[in-house]
Design a protein around this motif. Structure first.
Motif, mmCIF file in Angstrom:
data_model
loop_
_atom_site.group_PDB
_atom_site.id
_atom_site.type_symbol
_atom_site.label_atom_id
_atom_site.label_comp_id
_atom_site.label_asym_id
_atom_site.label_seq_id
_atom_site.Cartn_x
_atom_site.Cartn_y
_atom_site.Cartn_z
ATOM 1 N N SER A 211 0.828 -1.206 0.000
ATOM 2 C CA SER A 211 0.000 0.000 0.000
ATOM 3 C C SER A 211 0.864 1.258 0.000
ATOM 4 C CB SER A 211 -0.924 -0.003 1.221
ATOM 5 O OG SER A 211 -1.824 -1.088 1.170
ATOM 6 N N ALA A 212 1.976 1.223 0.739
ATOM 7 C CA ALA A 212 2.877 2.383 0.772
ATOM 8 C C ALA A 212 3.520 2.617 -0.591
ATOM 9 C CB ALA A 212 3.948 2.171 1.839
ATOM 10 N N LEU A 213 3.937 1.544 -1.247
ATOM 11 C CA LEU A 213 4.515 1.682 -2.588
ATOM 12 C C LEU A 213 3.481 2.223 -3.571
ATOM 13 C CD1 LEU A 213 6.560 -1.655 -2.807
ATOM 14 C CD2 LEU A 213 7.479 0.650 -2.535
ATOM 15 N N SER A 214 2.240 1.729 -3.458
ATOM 16 C CA SER A 214 1.177 2.231 -4.329
ATOM 17 C C SER A 214 0.882 3.698 -4.039
ATOM 18 C CB SER A 214 -0.093 1.393 -4.134
ATOM 19 O OG SER A 214 0.140 0.041 -4.435
ATOM 20 N N GLY A 227 -3.639 1.644 -1.778
ATOM 21 C CA GLY A 227 -2.657 2.713 -1.647
ATOM 22 C C GLY A 227 -2.820 3.779 -2.712
ATOM 23 N N SER A 228 -3.040 3.369 -3.960
ATOM 24 C CA SER A 228 -3.221 4.342 -5.035
ATOM 25 C C SER A 228 -4.522 5.127 -4.854
ATOM 26 C CB SER A 228 -3.209 3.626 -6.391
ATOM 27 O OG SER A 228 -4.269 2.694 -6.484
ATOM 28 N N MET A 229 -5.553 4.475 -4.314
ATOM 29 C CA MET A 229 -6.815 5.185 -4.058
ATOM 30 C C MET A 229 -6.626 6.257 -2.995
ATOM 31 S SD MET A 229 -9.457 1.928 -4.121
ATOM 32 C CE MET A 229 -10.908 2.935 -3.808
ATOM 33 N N MET A 230 -5.888 5.921 -1.927
ATOM 34 C CA MET A 230 -5.631 6.929 -0.888
ATOM 35 C C MET A 230 -4.738 8.039 -1.411
ATOM 36 S SD MET A 230 -5.270 4.761 2.676
ATOM 37 C CE MET A 230 -4.232 3.446 2.023
ATOM 38 N N SER A 231 -3.812 7.700 -2.294
ATOM 39 C CA SER A 231 -2.935 8.712 -2.877
ATOM 40 C C SER A 231 -3.739 9.714 -3.702
ATOM 41 C CB SER A 231 -1.868 8.037 -3.741
ATOM 42 O OG SER A 231 -1.042 8.994 -4.354
ATOM 43 N N GLU A 232 -4.706 9.216 -4.470
ATOM 44 C CA GLU A 232 -5.543 10.115 -5.265
ATOM 45 C C GLU A 232 -6.455 10.950 -4.372
ATOM 46 O OE1 GLU A 232 -7.517 7.464 -7.869
ATOM 47 O OE2 GLU A 232 -5.711 6.927 -8.984
ATOM 48 N N GLY A 233 -6.894 10.358 -3.245
ATOM 49 C CA GLY A 233 -7.786 11.079 -2.360
ATOM 50 C C GLY A 233 -7.125 12.198 -1.573
ATOM 51 N N ARG A 234 -5.802 12.129 -1.417
ATOM 52 C CA ARG A 234 -5.137 13.157 -0.600
ATOM 53 C C ARG A 234 -5.201 14.532 -1.262
ATOM 54 N NH1 ARG A 234 1.368 11.965 -1.462
ATOM 55 N NH2 ARG A 234 1.306 11.917 -3.750
ATOM 56 N N ASN A 235 -5.372 14.573 -2.608
ATOM 57 C CA ASN A 235 -5.426 15.858 -3.301
ATOM 58 C C ASN A 235 -6.725 16.605 -3.024
ATOM 59 O OD1 ASN A 235 -2.910 15.380 -4.588
ATOM 60 N ND2 ASN A 235 -3.922 14.102 -6.127
ATOM 61 N N VAL A 236 -7.760 15.867 -2.622
ATOM 62 C CA VAL A 236 -9.055 16.501 -2.324
ATOM 63 C C VAL A 236 -9.506 16.072 -0.928
ATOM 64 C CG1 VAL A 236 -9.809 16.820 -4.703
ATOM 65 C CG2 VAL A 236 -10.150 14.610 -3.596
ATOM 66 N N PRO A 247 -10.870 3.254 1.493
ATOM 67 C CA PRO A 247 -9.739 2.324 1.318
ATOM 68 C C PRO A 247 -8.870 2.224 2.566
ATOM 69 C CG PRO A 247 -9.394 4.322 0.040
ATOM 70 C CD PRO A 247 -10.802 4.350 0.520
ATOM 71 N N GLY A 248 -8.781 3.317 3.344
ATOM 72 C CA GLY A 248 -8.019 3.256 4.592
ATOM 73 C C GLY A 248 -8.659 2.322 5.596
ATOM 74 N N LEU A 249 -9.990 2.339 5.692
ATOM 75 C CA LEU A 249 -10.693 1.420 6.590
ATOM 76 C C LEU A 249 -10.528 -0.026 6.134
ATOM 77 C CD1 LEU A 249 -14.048 3.323 7.308
ATOM 78 C CD2 LEU A 249 -12.158 2.903 8.894
ATOM 79 N N ALA A 250 -10.538 -0.249 4.823
ATOM 80 C CA ALA A 250 -10.326 -1.609 4.310
ATOM 81 C C ALA A 250 -8.943 -2.110 4.678
ATOM 82 C CB ALA A 250 -10.508 -1.618 2.793
ATOM 83 N N LEU A 251 -7.943 -1.248 4.543
ATOM 84 C CA LEU A 251 -6.574 -1.620 4.910
ATOM 85 C C LEU A 251 -6.467 -1.884 6.404
ATOM 86 C CD1 LEU A 251 -3.581 -1.930 4.138
ATOM 87 C CD2 LEU A 251 -3.330 0.545 4.418
ATOM 88 N N LEU A 252 -7.063 -1.019 7.216
ATOM 89 C CA LEU A 252 -7.019 -1.187 8.668
ATOM 90 C C LEU A 252 -7.701 -2.487 9.097
ATOM 91 C CD1 LEU A 252 -6.410 -0.023 11.493
ATOM 92 C CD2 LEU A 252 -8.622 1.157 11.377
ATOM 93 N N THR A 253 -8.852 -2.781 8.519
ATOM 94 C CA THR A 253 -9.577 -4.008 8.859
ATOM 95 C C THR A 253 -8.757 -5.244 8.509
ATOM 96 O OG1 THR A 253 -11.694 -2.889 8.455
ATOM 97 C CG2 THR A 253 -11.701 -5.292 8.476
#
Length: 276
Positions: A211-214, A227-236, A247-253
């Protein structure tokens, strides 16, 4: 099967197994749950979640279905994490077994190799490897495994050094058992369970590393990842927080489920030891 039943018998193991079973089902049936390419445009950009029945989690800044991305990202994360962990465990067990059983200069040489890999943080090693070799799924699996095999190798060596001097191993030598027979029938079955308890940690670390690499853009652009979904979301992030939250909740779960299952495995192995 006995270890699995004992693991599920613990509270942590039962919860972790339930979470991972659900995630595995989602990954296997991702194409059924969300048919089509998750990278296709599905609606207006930045549709808020729970406002359209056909887009329950809304859309991202390009209009792609966020639910489809999370579901298909489950397949990517689990496949990469499990493959990397399996490769790291297999290589580490082989190196640790060879070092512990052979001893002498072979042990010394292999342990110096282990030390060399443990000096470099696993994420930095994976980052450097992917930057040079490319960002395909196979390269990412190899990169993560390169940073994770040293721990199982060192633990396996310690187990072998302890077991090879025990009475039942000496008895096997006396009756004429060969080195291969001693290794695979006497040493490996007894040395492997404690090493397997590391598998949950390695899988969780592998999923986080992927996820970090993505997140840094070092993944296959044709495959959706958390990871790529969270990366795109950080801009907005301020105007469309849900793009990073889901996607962060999915990763945490996923990580919590793996951790709980690992705790259950550890407790089950502890109960199976003499005197426990």
């Amino acid at each position: 099967m006995t270890l699995l039943r004992q693991t599920i018998g613990t509270g942590e193991g039962a919860i972790g197994a339930a979470i991972l079973s659900l995630l595995i089902l989602i990954a296997v049936f991702a194409s059924v749950l969300c048919p089509g390419d998750p990278l296709n445009i599905a609606g207006p950009p930045l549709t808020p979640p729970f406002t359209q029945g056909s887009l329950p989690l809304g859309t991202d800044s390009l209009g792609r279905d966020l639910l489809a991305g999370v579901v298909h990202g489950t397949r990517t994360s689990l496949s990469v994490g499990l493959a990397a962990a399996a490769a790291a465990m297999a290589f580490g067990v082989c190196i640790g077994l060879a070092a512990g059983f052979s001893g002498g200069i072979v042990d010394e040489a292999l342990m110096r190799l282990v030390d060399a890999f443990q000096i470099v943080p696993g994420f930095l090693l994976a980052l450097a490897f992917v930057s040079v070799a490319g960002s395909s799924a196979h390269v990412i699996v190899i990169a993560i495994a390169l940073g994770a095999w040293a721990g199982p190798a060192r633990l396996m060596r310690a187990q072998v050094l302890s077991i090879r001097e025990r009475e039942y191993v000496a008895a096997a030598r006396v009756i004429g058992a060969g080195p291969a027979e001693i290794v695979f029938k006497e040493i490996l079955p007894n040395a492997l369970p404690p090493v397997l308890s590391l598998s949950a940690i390695i899988v969780a670390a592998a999923i986080l590393t992927e996820s970090a690499l993505s997140f840094l853009g070092l993944s296959d652009p044709n495959v959706v990842t958390w990871g790529s979904m969270m990366s795109e979301g950080r801009n907005v992030l301020r105007s469309a927080t849900w793009l990073s939250i889901f996607p962060g909740l999915a990763l945490l779960t996923t990580v919590i489920g793996i951790y709980l299952l690992g705790e259950g495995v550890t407790k089950a192995i502890g109960r199976g030891r003499p005197g426990s």
